[in-house]
Design an enzyme around this catalytic site. Structure first.
Site, PDB file in Angstrom:
ATOM      1  N   GLY B 156       0.816  -1.215   0.000  1.00 24.30           N
ATOM      2  CA  GLY B 156       0.000   0.000   0.000  1.00 24.30           C
ATOM      3  C   GLY B 156       0.841   1.251   0.000  1.00 24.30           C
ATOM      4  NE  ARG B 183     -16.037  -2.043   1.770  1.00 18.35           N
ATOM      5  CZ  ARG B 183     -16.665  -0.997   1.240  1.00 18.35           C
ATOM      6  NH1 ARG B 183     -16.103   0.200   1.264  1.00 18.35           N
ATOM      7  NH2 ARG B 183     -17.851  -1.142   0.680  1.00 18.35           N
ATOM      8  CB  ALA B 184      -8.258   0.549   4.093  1.00 17.07           C
ATOM      9  CB  ILE B 185      -6.546  -4.748   5.647  1.00 18.55           C
ATOM     10  CG1 ILE B 185      -7.428  -5.459   4.619  1.00 18.55           C
ATOM     11  CG2 ILE B 185      -6.412  -5.604   6.914  1.00 18.55           C
ATOM     12  CD1 ILE B 185      -6.861  -6.756   4.130  1.00 18.55           C
ATOM     13  CB  THR B 191      -8.811   0.638  -5.128  1.00 16.28           C
ATOM     14  OG1 THR B 191      -7.414   0.877  -5.338  1.00 16.28           O
ATOM     15  CG2 THR B 191      -9.567   1.038  -6.377  1.00 16.28           C
ATOM     16  CG  ASP B 244       8.850  -8.721   3.999  1.00 10.43           C
ATOM     17  OD1 ASP B 244       7.826  -8.138   3.612  1.00 10.43           O
ATOM     18  OD2 ASP B 244       9.819  -8.150   4.503  1.00 10.43           O
TER      19      ASP B 244
END
Lengths: 480, 480
Positions: B156, B183-185, B191, B244
């Site tokens: 993001g 949607r945003a987490i 977006t 990661d």
């Protein structure tokens, strides 16, 4: 907190957010995971806490609390480094263990740590640092000079209740053995559960010291003593994953011994297909690591590999195991020979390790102390000092489980047997469990009992029987 | 359940035990973690459930439920095997992913899986199997023949809202682009959040199909479409660990594209010290893996590395980003050039990938479609079909943040900026966020504004300012 609580919304406390809860400015705090409710259980600006959090905060009902986003747990960076294949320095491991002991790791973070150190992922240095860090975050007992004897059994082999036999033998020989034991976590009985059938075990450190000063030994529950708080946190998540982790196992065992003030430790290592240590290769590797780390930690350790293919003694469950222990101590001819022999092996090795007798003579001395009744006398005095000796009673409900065939017992599944004993009610129902009538290599005829289930309620007996119906493979009986 | 509930005791449902809850015999079930309460919230033989469990069971208040010990999750054996260093076969990965999608993994088990596959622990085969398994447990859309275009941005980067510009350009060129977005987490806007400022995004699959049939493209929220349910479960725990995991990232991105029915995908990969991909080495390795797995999964993929050193556009937060998007689509001379250029890069690459133009001509075509107003016309029609175009409004409360010194902007911390925008209320407060006035390399004088905070309440503005007081390092301004 309530979904519509305006603090919850304004602060952005999403479900499962990690938050810090403080009872008042400057007061003690806990880290917590937010659970949001929609119903009327909680109102706006209300929060409820777990029992553990109430206790830790010493909070009062109705008291005002301060809830803030938890600071990121910096030591998780070290856990990530380990996952990426790096080695951890002493200070990195100290930071991780301090944060774990302080309750700063979520279950997800604990699981990541346990996974990262699983199998043989830790170097010798890392195992030593971990052991050392685990000791440093807890209390540490000091018993003055002279050898302090101790024993430990790795993995829960059902019925392997040697401690209440070993401790009085060692103490009767004039060697100090202030033994702390655990309660069952996932097994049908821990040593503390079995001992509690015969005497109180929930002693403070001061009371424990009084018993040891008088009798040279004790058998108490270690939970009140706070010897390795980080290990207590890890063990709960470890059980859920059922991961073998050699380094973590060694650090866990040895840190508790160092913290208990022990100097000479005999470790019983049962090896068998359904024991914790499943193969001679695993055992060999583990023994080497245990001995090397013990040496660096200043402990005299001897590891004894033992037969882990089947339970020890007849009984599985607190009261049934206590009955076996007492029959061995009393030299009852019906006492289980497997328990007696194993206890003498360990006691003998320990007497040699502390230097009471020369190599090869320990078992003879231990057997003599047991045979002469000195061990039994010592055990009774220890129980009296701990609050009074009690005789175990047996369960009101019993049901025999019969052999479906004639043949020889060729295998016994320890893990499934433990599960049955737990379904029957052990350890919270003290008298529940299993009484074994056959062991490996013995003949049995079709319709003869393999073992008897003991239960305190019909419902619990039914659970155990239902499980048995689905697991016929607990005893393998093969025709000759 | 209540601590004293006799079923809880008889069954041995200890705190954090995993249990199966069934609304009636033969009905749907959920796996749950037992939380035991001591207070009067629940009575004997009562249990309360999470919202998710209520929904999944379709249970009614007061209905009888059946609670049993959960069967062990067999696929955890495969997770353990991976932890012990073994490779996983296709079927093992299928079993793991099926169990995860079915909600059978506890948080502890999910964390162990995520840790076991972190970094580069998965082979190419394993990443492909994981991608394939993630597709197979969810829904899969089919758009008929012809290339189906798609785009994705990794990580993001704040303000990187190219999708609402790219989709109308591609659709205006006659290429189908049925775009699902998230949607945003943990970011200040996804977006779908930004698009929702301009038009409804919460469309059913049937409505989405209607928009795409009419206009060739759409920009809707992917949550209602259930494209990769296993990924949705994993992502929640992944964020907590901040690990990661190259293989997991590739499987997550590509499985959603395959499930969405896409055939040609351009992937934007921002690289920068505070972006998700921090170094050229990480980017190179990831690009190779993305391309190989995409190839095996039957996707045409092109990865475009982009500048991840600073946000894209001026606005961070749903409404501010929507304002930027509209200014680019309307060819407003004050539109942020960084957003315009990046959108054209991606749209151009996508037009070349699907074969609308030959190599090297895509960006010129994209720029022409944007300049001529065709993209803006298409965007308006898409919004109308989704339920109507709306103009963003800006926040009622604004506060400038001034440069403490004179010099050149030499670094911007994306992660801290995102945090400030969230504290100011984004994304749930649609108009909250940050409006940037300077970018890297630009001069600023002491006392000139670096950016403006936008908030809907004084309290949220105060949170953001308090955080800024503790983090002076968000903008580095160095004297020349």
């Amino acid at each position: 907190m309530h979904n519509d609580c305006h603090i919850c919304r304004a602060e952005g406390f999403s479900a499962r957010a990690r938050v810090e809860v403080r009872a008042h400015v400057g007061g003690r705090s806990v880290l917590a995971t937010v659970i949001r409710v929609k119903s009327g259980l909680l109102g706006d600006q209300e929060a409820s806490l777990s029992e553990a959090a109430w206790a830790r905060l010493s909070a009062q009902e109705g008291e005002e609390i301060i809830v803030t986003h938890a600071d990121p747990v910096d030591s998780l960076g070290h856990v990530r480094a380990k996952i990426y294949g790096k080695s951890l320095e002493k200070e990195a491991i100290n930071e991780i263990v301090r944060d774990i002991a302080a309750g700063r790791y979520s279950e997800v973070a604990l699981s990541a740590f346990i996974t990262a150190v699983a199998d043989r992922a830790l170097s010798h240095d890392e195992v030593f640092y971990l052991t050392d860090a685990m000791v440093s975050v807890g209390s540490r007992l000091d018993w003055g000079k002279g050898p302090i004897a101790d024993k430990h059994s790795v993995g829960g082999l059902p019925g392997n209740r040697t401690t209440p036999v070993v401790v009085p033998i060692i103490a009767a020989c004039g060697v100090k053995i202030p033994k702390t034991s655990s309660r069952a976590i996932t097994s049908p009985a821990g040593t503390a559960d079995t001992m509690e059938v015969m005497a109180p075990v929930d002693l403070s450190v001061a009371d424990m010291r009084r018993v040891v000063d008088a009798e040279g030994g004790c058998i108490v529950w270690g939970g009140a003593v706070d010897l390795s708080p980080a290990d207590d946190v890890l063990v709960r998540v470890e059980r859920q994953l059922d991961l073998d982790s050699e380094g973590q196992l060694v650090a866990s065992v040895l840190s508790k011994k160092v913290a208990a003030g022990s100097t000479h430790v005999v470790i019983d290592l049962p090896v068998g297909p359904t024991a914790k240590i499943r193969s001679p290769e695993m055992a060999l590797h583990l023994v080497a690591l245990l001995e090397q780390i013990a040496n660096r930690a200043g402990l005299q350790v001897q590891v004894i590999q033992s037969d882990g293919r089947q339970p020890v003694g007849y009984g599985i469950g607190p009261a049934l195991e206590a009955r076996d222990v007492l029959s061995v101590l009393r030299n009852d001819p019906r006492a289980p020979d497997s328990l007696r022999r194993r206890a003498l092996d360990l006691a003998g090795a320990l007497l040699e390790l502390v230097g009471v007798v020369e190599r090869g003579k320990g078992k003879v001395l231990a057997a003599e102390v047991l045979r002469s009744g000195q061990a039994w006398q010592k055990f009774q005095r220890i129980c009296e000092k701990q609050g009074g000796l009690r005789e175990p009673v047996l369960a009101p409900i019993k049901q025999e489980v019969l052999s479906p065939t004639t043949g020889i017992v060729t295998a016994i599944d320890n893990r499934l047997l433990a599960r049955v004993a737990k379904l029957a009610g052990a350890p919270s129902a003290k008298t529940a469990g299993i009484d074994l009538h056959r062991e490996l290599g013995q003949p049995v005829e079709k319709g003869q009992p393999l073992y008897t289930l003991h239960a305190e309620t019909r419902g619990e007996l039914a659970y155990a029987l239902e499980f048995l119906g689905r697991h016929k493979e607990i005893f393998a009986v093969e025709a000759q």
